[in-house]
Design a protein around this motif. Structure first.
Motif, PDB file in Angstrom:
ATOM      1  N   UNK A 512       0.823  -1.238  -0.048  1.00  0.00           N
ATOM      2  CA  UNK A 512       0.015   0.019   0.148  1.00  0.00           C
ATOM      3  C   UNK A 512       0.799   1.224  -0.056  1.00  0.00           C
ATOM      4  N   UNK A 513       1.891   1.067   0.311  1.00  0.00           N
ATOM      5  CA  UNK A 513       2.966   2.428   0.619  1.00  0.00           C
ATOM      6  C   UNK A 513       3.706   2.373  -0.842  1.00  0.00           C
ATOM      7  N   UNK A 514       3.725   1.646  -1.591  1.00  0.00           N
ATOM      8  CA  UNK A 514       4.464   1.733  -3.001  1.00  0.00           C
ATOM      9  C   UNK A 514       3.495   2.250  -4.060  1.00  0.00           C
ATOM     10  N   UNK A 515       3.560   3.382  -4.767  1.00  0.00           N
ATOM     11  CA  UNK A 515       2.622   3.804  -5.676  1.00  0.00           C
ATOM     12  C   UNK A 515       2.752   2.872  -6.736  1.00  0.00           C
ATOM     13  N   UNK A 516       3.813   2.050  -7.101  1.00  0.00           N
ATOM     14  CA  UNK A 516       4.075   1.414  -8.338  1.00  0.00           C
ATOM     15  C   UNK A 516       3.174   0.077  -8.240  1.00  0.00           C
ATOM     16  N   UNK A 517       2.897  -0.356  -7.134  1.00  0.00           N
ATOM     17  CA  UNK A 517       2.190  -1.618  -7.144  1.00  0.00           C
ATOM     18  C   UNK A 517       1.043  -1.662  -6.348  1.00  0.00           C
ATOM     19  N   UNK A 518       0.682  -0.543  -5.547  1.00  0.00           N
ATOM     20  CA  UNK A 518      -0.499  -0.367  -4.638  1.00  0.00           C
ATOM     21  C   UNK A 518      -1.748  -0.547  -5.571  1.00  0.00           C
ATOM     22  N   UNK A 519      -2.675  -1.222  -4.701  1.00  0.00           N
ATOM     23  CA  UNK A 519      -3.879  -1.184  -5.614  1.00  0.00           C
ATOM     24  C   UNK A 519      -4.601   0.007  -6.045  1.00  0.00           C
ATOM     25  N   UNK A 520      -5.230   0.222  -7.113  1.00  0.00           N
ATOM     26  CA  UNK A 520      -5.785   1.593  -7.604  1.00  0.00           C
ATOM     27  C   UNK A 520      -6.872   1.975  -6.711  1.00  0.00           C
ATOM     28  N   UNK A 521      -7.563   1.424  -6.009  1.00  0.00           N
ATOM     29  CA  UNK A 521      -8.311   1.782  -4.926  1.00  0.00           C
ATOM     30  C   UNK A 521      -7.751   2.426  -3.858  1.00  0.00           C
ATOM     31  N   UNK A 522      -6.187   2.291  -3.736  1.00  0.00           N
ATOM     32  CA  UNK A 522      -5.620   2.807  -2.364  1.00  0.00           C
ATOM     33  C   UNK A 522      -4.890   4.020  -3.121  1.00  0.00           C
ATOM     34  N   UNK A 523      -4.855   4.269  -4.327  1.00  0.00           N
ATOM     35  CA  UNK A 523      -4.037   5.542  -4.735  1.00  0.00           C
ATOM     36  C   UNK A 523      -4.367   6.872  -3.851  1.00  0.00           C
ATOM     37  N   UNK A 524      -5.935   7.148  -3.845  1.00  0.00           N
ATOM     38  CA  UNK A 524      -6.229   8.422  -3.232  1.00  0.00           C
ATOM     39  C   UNK A 524      -5.771   8.418  -1.728  1.00  0.00           C
ATOM     40  N   UNK A 525      -5.903   7.423  -1.274  1.00  0.00           N
ATOM     41  CA  UNK A 525      -5.378   7.199   0.340  1.00  0.00           C
ATOM     42  C   UNK A 525      -4.156   7.526   0.263  1.00  0.00           C
ATOM     43  N   UNK A 526      -3.129   6.861  -0.509  1.00  0.00           N
ATOM     44  CA  UNK A 526      -1.712   6.969  -0.692  1.00  0.00           C
ATOM     45  C   UNK A 526      -1.430   8.540  -0.736  1.00  0.00           C
ATOM     46  N   UNK A 527      -2.040   9.060  -1.766  1.00  0.00           N
ATOM     47  CA  UNK A 527      -1.790  10.638  -2.081  1.00  0.00           C
ATOM     48  C   UNK A 527      -2.036  11.637  -1.058  1.00  0.00           C
ATOM     49  N   UNK A 528      -2.985  11.299  -0.253  1.00  0.00           N
ATOM     50  CA  UNK A 528      -3.356  12.138   0.991  1.00  0.00           C
ATOM     51  C   UNK A 528      -2.085  12.128   2.018  1.00  0.00           C
ATOM     52  N   UNK A 529      -1.294  11.294   1.841  1.00  0.00           N
ATOM     53  CA  UNK A 529      -0.125  11.495   2.828  1.00  0.00           C
ATOM     54  C   UNK A 529       0.649  12.430   2.567  1.00  0.00           C
ATOM     55  N   UNK A 530       0.840  12.880   1.349  1.00  0.00           N
ATOM     56  CA  UNK A 530       1.719  13.558   1.038  1.00  0.00           C
ATOM     57  C   UNK A 530       0.888  15.198   0.522  1.00  0.00           C
TER      58      UNK A 530
END
Length: 729
Positions: A512-530
């Motif tokens: 979930x913390x790697x944007x290269x392999x994270x599921x597409x559903x988790x990208x919004x959640x991951x982007x919110x960290x930055x």
């Protein structure tokens, strides 16, 4: 073949499943059908309304046609045409406009001038439109095919044929005509008709359509009880379609093949078949109220259009009628180890109220003396050969006779698994424990129960092996007896499934913390960290690239380099950002009235305009208002041809991340190169860059012979005070 062995071969542990059409066709079907890749109860009479009468249809043929501008043309009995602008609909979903006459004028034969009495078609039976806006009309009384300019309503050409033309169709820029000789032709606006080969053993046909893969299909004895579909390129590919009056072929899908729609007599539903390779399978039919029986066409939105006494109408999904009971015999699932204790069954199914789906489980360690049931095809299909059937035998009758119970009930799994892909509409996850003795091979038998109007639907079945190991964490005295062991194994299965889900999420959390392999559903959640807000219109690849570089981009947010890099990550193409203040002091080519420079050769050399005298400036108006003309403004040139949606995304990205006090404009390569308006040699346009050009040396070079005119890039001097240009990497 390798993928087949991988899906059916044993492994140490994991899952065994049945999904996809290739797996389900290895099963045995009893009053059940396979619609694409979903198992259902078998439709009664192919799920379509039929007439009891055996009378043939004799109402004639008048095939309508749509052009690429959403105009539909319909032939009339007296040789005339009418047309309708398709698209405007009432609240009931029917065309809002009424057809208008389409009078034809002018006719010139290929053999010469007809004189003042120009002939017109006498009886048009079929129409087809090509990509050049020509309308082809088949007239069996002339006999000829008329080429009509659809905008001028004038006959541009009359193509005489050796036989009576019966039908027309268009595919991939060509128009094809069916003759009664028998023969078929390939037509184009200017070329002579091309005669195509016709199988000698095939009699004359009455309807024609060509698939996107080039295969041509014809309908023999249209409107009669003996109507049959045949393929001109493979005569063994045929399908009986009693009382079919017309048919059409839709665009294929990669894994499911192409759908064919067969119109029948007025009052009967349309039949639908899926052709995958060389095999047909039935699909739900279409209801066509008021159909006149004289031909169908594909509307621009993909629906099936037909003509009625009240004008154009569209077919709707027909109400299906199903058998109320059915069964599917699954093939042997191999764990690879004897005495395997199978775990949990997971099904992806749709079970409407009033229907049910139950499962029976049978196991065995050996296949030597197995007498499997004969494989039976889904309802409405022929038995298809499968690769290596010995890898997937069906259960034997003795197993079924040993279990006379109602089967195991399924339990709805309402828990939402983290970041799991959404289920198809109406489908849900169901679970059940495997209730049988340990064994290497496992058979699943599914019992489907429904009503005349509703059926359960089964898409996928998974079984895990071996079962959970929670018994090993309990004292042996609790499960020494076989009956106690069996009870505890099933009793602890729900707890083991929950713990297994938690463990799977925990093991995959680093993804979930790697944007290269994270599921597409988790990208919004991951982007919110930055602190990056992702636009829903951005492509997934662009989202991943922006998240990966967000930290570095935000450290220089608002600088020239940061904006340029964001644009390139978003659209995957290069961009050029030019600050307007850098263009001060130039002139405009051929425009003496201009007060601001937009045409610069290299990085600061003015082309055109009068040479200023001592004490005068070439751009007096711009010198008087330098702030309004140049301050805090920049231009973005994207080296790609973007559509409206992509261009809006670029503008929104720049507006969000640029300095708040700046103004900008965006242009793409679609604008073209405009000297004096938007051409900046060496800035937005570089002649010869990346093409192997060399610098031009005066006195030693010839202009136009492979030399660069001007500077290939901007002068990397220190930015002036007040500039927001950052230090690029």
């Amino acid at each position: 073949m390798n993928s087949l062995r991988a899906s059916l071969s044993p492994a140490a542990e994991g899952l065994r499943e049945m999904r996809g059409r290739s797996h389900w066709l290895r099963c045995g079907f009893v009053q059940t059908a396979l619609q694409d890749e979903v198992v259902t109860l078998a439709p009664d009479a192919l799920g379509a309304q039929s007439l009891d009468s055996a009378a043939s249809f004799s109402g004639g043929f008048a095939g309508l046609s749509f052009d690429r501008h959403c105009r539909v043309f319909h032939p009339l009995a007296d040789g005339q045409l009418e047309w309708l602008a398709w698209g405007k609909q009432t609240q009931l979903g029917i065309p809002a406009d009424i057809p208008s006459p389409y009078p034809l004028s002018g006719a010139e034969s290929e053999s010469g001038d007809f004189g003042s009495a120009a002939p017109l078609p006498k009886a048009i039976v079929a129409l087809a439109c090509d990509e050049a806006d020509y309308l082809y009309a088949a007239d069996p009384l002339t006999p000829a095919i008329w080429l009509i300019d659809s905008w001028q309503a004038e006959i541009a050409r009359q193509i005489a044929t050796s036989g009576r033309p019966l039908d027309l169709c268009a595919q991939q820029g060509r128009v094809y005509a069916l003759l009664d000789t028998p023969a078929w032709l390939s037509l184009s606006p200017c070329d002579a008709p091309q005669l195509l080969p016709w199988p000698l053993s095939l009699p004359a046909a009455e309807r024609l359509d060509v698939a996107s893969d080039g295969r041509a299909f014809v309908l023999l004895q249209a409107g009669t009880a003996n109507a049959e579909l045949r393929c001109l390129h493979d005569l063994s590919l045929k399908l009986p379609v009693p009382f079919c009056t017309d048919f059409l072929i839709e665009a294929p899908e990669a894994e499911l093949g192409m759908r064919m729609v067969f119109a029948r007599r007025p009052g009967e539903d349309f039949l639908c078949q899926r052709l995958l390779g060389r095999h047909f399978s039935p699909l739900p039919g279409l209801h066509a109220a008021g159909y006149d029986g004289r031909g169908i066409a594909r509307a621009p939105d993909g629906r099936i259009a037909y003509w009625t006494a009240r004008g154009l109408r569209h077919a709707a999904p027909a109400r299906a009628r199903y058998h109320t009971q059915g069964r599917v015999f699954g093939f042997a699932l191999d764990s690879g180890l004897e005495q395997t204790r199978w775990g949990l069954i997971r099904l992806q199914a749709c079970i409407p109220p009033g229907t049910s789906l139950r499962v029976r489980c049978y196991s065995r360690d050996e296949l030597d003396d197995l007498q499997p049931l004969l494989r039976t095809p889904p309802a409405g299909e022929a038995l298809q050969p499968i690769a290596e059937p010995a890898l997937s035998p069906l259960p034997e009758q003795a197993m079924l006779d040993s279990d006379g119970g109602p089967g195991q009930a399924l339990y709805l799994d309402s828990s939402a698994r983290p970041l799991s892909a959404p289920l198809p509409d109406g489908f849900a996850d169901y679970e059940a424990p495997v209730w049988c003795a340990p064994g290497r091979y496992l058979w699943l038998v599914f019992d489907l129960s429904g009503t005349r109007s509703k059926t359960p639907r089964l898409r996928r079945a998974q079984v895990e092996y071996p079962g959970h190991g929670l018994l090993g964490q309990l004292p042996r005295t609790l499960w020494r007896e076989p009956s106690a062991q069996d009870f505890l194994q099933r009793y602890l299965a729900p707890i083991a499934a929950m713990l297994g889900e938690w463990g799977a999420v925990s093991e995959g959390r680093q993804r979930l913390l790697d944007p290269r392999v994270a599921p597409a559903e988790a990208l919004d959640w991951l982007a919110s960290f930055v602190g990056l807000a992702l636009d829903p219109v951005w492509p997934e690849a662009a989202r991943r690239r922006l998240i990966a570089e967000a930290a570095a981009l935000f450290r220089r947010r608002g600088t020239l380099w940061s904006l340029q890099r964001m644009i390139e990550l978003l659209i995957g193409a290069q961009s050029v950002l030019i600050e307007t203040y850098r263009l001060r002091g130039g002139g405009v080519v051929g425009n003496a009235e201009a007060t601001a420079s937009r045409s610069v050769l290299g990085s600061g050399f003015r082309v055109g305009g009068s040479i200023g005298r001592d004490g005068e400036t070439a751009l007096p108006a711009a010198a008087e208002q330098p702030f309004e003309g140049f301050a805090h403004r920049f231009s973005v040139t994207v080296l790609a041809d973007l559509d409206e949606e992509a261009l809006r995304a670029v503008r929104k990205l720049i507006e969000t991340h640029k300095p708040a006090h700046t103004l900008f404009d965006v242009c793409t390569v679609a604008v073209g190169t405009r000297v004096g308006v938007g051409l900046h040699l060496g800035l937005a346009s570089v002649i010869g860059k990346s093409s192997g050009f060399d610098p031009m040396i005066l006195g030693d070079a010839v202009l136009g012979k492979g030399y660069t005119l001007g500077r290939p890039e901007l002068d990397r001097r220190a930015p002036e005070a007040g500039s927001w240009q950052g230090d690029g990497p």
